[in-house]
Design an enzyme around this catalytic site. Structure first.
Site, PDB file in Angstrom:
ATOM      1  N   THR A  26      -9.648   2.731  17.627  1.00 17.31           N
ATOM      2  CA  THR A  26      -8.479   2.086  17.032  1.00 17.31           C
ATOM      3  C   THR A  26      -8.717   0.617  16.649  1.00 17.31           C
ATOM      4  O   THR A  26      -7.765  -0.081  16.307  1.00 17.31           O
ATOM      5  CB  THR A  26      -7.272   2.158  17.983  1.00 17.31           C
ATOM      6  N   TYR A  60     -10.732   2.572   9.034  1.00 16.22           N
ATOM      7  CA  TYR A  60      -9.973   3.236  10.084  1.00 16.22           C
ATOM      8  C   TYR A  60      -9.103   4.347   9.504  1.00 16.22           C
ATOM      9  O   TYR A  60      -9.085   5.475  10.022  1.00 16.22           O
ATOM     10  CB  TYR A  60      -9.107   2.211  10.818  1.00 16.22           C
ATOM     11  N   TRP A 110       3.014   1.579  13.998  1.00  7.94           N
ATOM     12  CA  TRP A 110       3.403   0.384  14.747  1.00  7.94           C
ATOM     13  C   TRP A 110       3.711   0.707  16.214  1.00  7.94           C
ATOM     14  O   TRP A 110       4.775   0.370  16.739  1.00  7.94           O
ATOM     15  CB  TRP A 110       4.608  -0.282  14.070  1.00  7.94           C
TER      16      TRP A 110
END
Length: 236
Positions: free
Chosen positions: A15, A78, A102
């Site tokens: 991530t 990503y 988010w």
């Protein structure tokens, strides 16, 4: 084979969005290659394979919320690695891709805790006001995921906080206010914070198919934020 699970949720992921620009092969190895191995294992025992994914599979050039079937076009490494992971998941008979955005919650570092920490230092916070999305509490996301699994959902679905879209600045202002910090939050453009990986300007996901499938409304992102702060001991 020993456990014979009904479902496996692939929470492990690469991530580090900016670092992925230099380590795209590694990000893809983890987010797609490893996911494919787990997907195959799930197929072997008849388990559902759940792959949490991201708004970053979209370019962010839309002006309306992205639906699950809309064209994907990642802006960064990503996003490309996660899109490859989605394809690996959907190759499994029990593949379920759940895109979100988010994220914040217990464990690890995230935007909400960072804003609270900086706000307590007493300095004005400069936060971008030209990237829009919907914040998502992991607690609410887990409940939605469980509801989808219980209903036998397969394919691609979206799940974020409910309510109107908000910019990172608007979200930060809400965090600072709900957290009782009294900190000043100043809106700025993304150009003030150049980063290796491009971010989509519009990360709003259409979750109507998820709400229809589960028969439940997604909680408003403000309500989820209040709940998270309460559970964290920040807000009574």
């Amino acid at each position: 084979r020993a456990e014979r699970p009904d479902a496996v949720v692939q929470c492990a992921a690469y991530t580090a969005v900016d670092r992925a620009e230099e380590e795209e092969a590694e990000a893809t190895r983890v987010n797609a290659g490893a996911a494919g191995i787990v997907a195959e294992a799930c197929d072997a025992v008849g388990a559902a394979f759940v792959y949490p994914s991201t708004d970053y599979v979209f370019a962010g050039t839309s002006s309306v919320p992205y639906r699950p079937g809309d064209r994907t076009d990642p802006l960064n490494a990503y996003g490309r690695s996660k899109l490859a992971g989605e394809r690996a998941a959907l190759a499994a008979r029990g593949g379920l891709v759940l895109r979100t955005s988010w994220l914040y919650g217990e464990g690890g570092s995230h935007f909400v805790d960072t804003i609270l920490r900086l706000a307590r230092e007493g300095k004005p916070l400069r936060v971008v006001d030209d990237q829009w999305g919907r914040p998502t509490w992991t607690g609410a996301l887990a409940e939605t995921l469980a509801a989808l699994l219980e209903g036998g959902a397969r394919g691609v679905f979206h799940a974020t906080g409910g309510g109107e879209p908000v910019s990172w600045f608007g979200f930060a202002r809400e965090v600072a206010e709900m957290g009782g910090t009294g900190a000043e939050v100043v809106p700025v453009g993304s150009s003030e914070f150049p980063r290796p990986a491009r971010r989509p300007a519009w990360s709003v996901l259409d979750c109507s198919a998820t709400e229809e499938r589960t028969g439940r409304r997604l909680p408003h992102w403000r309500d989820s934020l209040a709940r998270y702060l309460e559970l964290s001991g920040v807000r009574a």
